[in-house]
Write a protein that holds these residues in place. Structure first.
Motif, PDB file in Angstrom:
ATOM      1  N   VAL A 192       0.839  -1.200   0.000  1.00 45.97           N
ATOM      2  CA  VAL A 192       0.000   0.000   0.000  1.00 45.97           C
ATOM      3  C   VAL A 192       0.872   1.247   0.000  1.00 45.97           C
ATOM      4  CG1 VAL A 192      -1.635   1.345   1.388  1.00 45.97           C
ATOM      5  CG2 VAL A 192      -2.004  -1.112   1.058  1.00 45.97           C
ATOM      6  N   GLU A 193       1.925   1.244   0.799  1.00 48.37           N
ATOM      7  CA  GLU A 193       2.830   2.395   0.831  1.00 48.37           C
ATOM      8  C   GLU A 193       3.457   2.635  -0.547  1.00 48.37           C
ATOM      9  OE1 GLU A 193       5.583   1.451   3.952  1.00 48.37           O
ATOM     10  OE2 GLU A 193       4.218   2.124   5.527  1.00 48.37           O
ATOM     11  N   ASP A 194       3.859   1.553  -1.203  1.00 50.24           N
ATOM     12  CA  ASP A 194       4.443   1.679  -2.550  1.00 50.24           C
ATOM     13  C   ASP A 194       3.425   2.243  -3.532  1.00 50.24           C
ATOM     14  OD1 ASP A 194       6.831   0.644  -1.605  1.00 50.24           O
ATOM     15  OD2 ASP A 194       6.489  -1.377  -2.395  1.00 50.24           O
ATOM     16  N   GLU A 195       2.184   1.769  -3.440  1.00 46.57           N
ATOM     17  CA  GLU A 195       1.129   2.273  -4.319  1.00 46.57           C
ATOM     18  C   GLU A 195       0.889   3.761  -4.085  1.00 46.57           C
ATOM     19  OE1 GLU A 195      -0.877   0.971  -6.789  1.00 46.57           O
ATOM     20  OE2 GLU A 195       0.438  -0.779  -6.753  1.00 46.57           O
ATOM     21  N   ILE A 196       0.869   4.167  -2.820  1.00 43.78           N
ATOM     22  CA  ILE A 196       0.652   5.575  -2.487  1.00 43.78           C
ATOM     23  C   ILE A 196       1.767   6.435  -3.085  1.00 43.78           C
ATOM     24  CG2 ILE A 196       0.646   7.261  -0.582  1.00 43.78           C
ATOM     25  CD1 ILE A 196      -0.882   5.103   1.059  1.00 43.78           C
ATOM     26  N   LYS A 197       3.019   5.996  -2.932  1.00 41.96           N
ATOM     27  CA  LYS A 197       4.143   6.740  -3.496  1.00 41.96           C
ATOM     28  C   LYS A 197       4.013   6.862  -5.008  1.00 41.96           C
ATOM     29  CE  LYS A 197       7.482   5.489   0.061  1.00 41.96           C
ATOM     30  NZ  LYS A 197       8.678   4.679   0.369  1.00 41.96           N
ATOM     31  N   GLU A 198       3.624   5.751  -5.632  1.00 46.52           N
ATOM     32  CA  GLU A 198       3.486   5.748  -7.086  1.00 46.52           C
ATOM     33  C   GLU A 198       2.392   6.716  -7.543  1.00 46.52           C
ATOM     34  OE1 GLU A 198       2.175   2.451 -10.340  1.00 46.52           O
ATOM     35  OE2 GLU A 198       3.609   1.791  -8.804  1.00 46.52           O
ATOM     36  N   VAL A 199       1.260   6.719  -6.858  1.00 44.64           N
ATOM     37  CA  VAL A 199       0.161   7.615  -7.213  1.00 44.64           C
ATOM     38  C   VAL A 199       0.575   9.069  -6.988  1.00 44.64           C
ATOM     39  CG1 VAL A 199      -2.168   8.340  -6.544  1.00 44.64           C
ATOM     40  CG2 VAL A 199      -1.652   5.904  -6.853  1.00 44.64           C
ATOM     41  N   LYS A 200       1.302   9.338  -5.903  1.00 38.88           N
ATOM     42  CA  LYS A 200       1.785  10.697  -5.643  1.00 38.88           C
ATOM     43  C   LYS A 200       2.680  11.176  -6.781  1.00 38.88           C
ATOM     44  CE  LYS A 200       1.955  11.390  -0.649  1.00 38.88           C
ATOM     45  NZ  LYS A 200       2.876  11.513   0.499  1.00 38.88           N
ATOM     46  N   GLU A 201       3.601  10.321  -7.198  1.00 45.72           N
ATOM     47  CA  GLU A 201       4.524  10.696  -8.269  1.00 45.72           C
ATOM     48  C   GLU A 201       3.772  10.951  -9.574  1.00 45.72           C
ATOM     49  OE1 GLU A 201       7.534   7.658  -8.508  1.00 45.72           O
ATOM     50  OE2 GLU A 201       8.230   8.057  -6.467  1.00 45.72           O
TER      51      GLU A 201
END
Length: 63
Positions: free
Chosen positions: A41-50
């Motif tokens: 989930v943390e990785d997904e959040i970072k990806e969406v932010k970028e």
């Protein structure tokens, strides 16, 4: 000589200890699964932010 397929007789204390060990293993496994899910989930959040940041930059560059 004959051998039996039966499980050896265990004392109630041994049975309880074995059950507790199995439960602890299950808890540890579940905990690892939750940790892995949180990391995903943390990785997904970072990806969406970028991706969002890139989209905003593209939109502001167009103006």
């Amino acid at each position: 000589m004959f051998t039996s397929c039966r499980e050896e007789n265990k004392t109630p204390e041994e049975k309880i200890e074995e059950t507790m060990d199995e439960m602890q293993d299950d808890i540890d496994e579940a905990s690892d699964d939750v940790k892995d899910a949180m990391e995903d989930v943390e990785d997904e959040i970072k990806e969406v932010k970028e991706e969002s940041k890139e989209e905003v930059e593209e939109m502001t560059d167009e103006q």
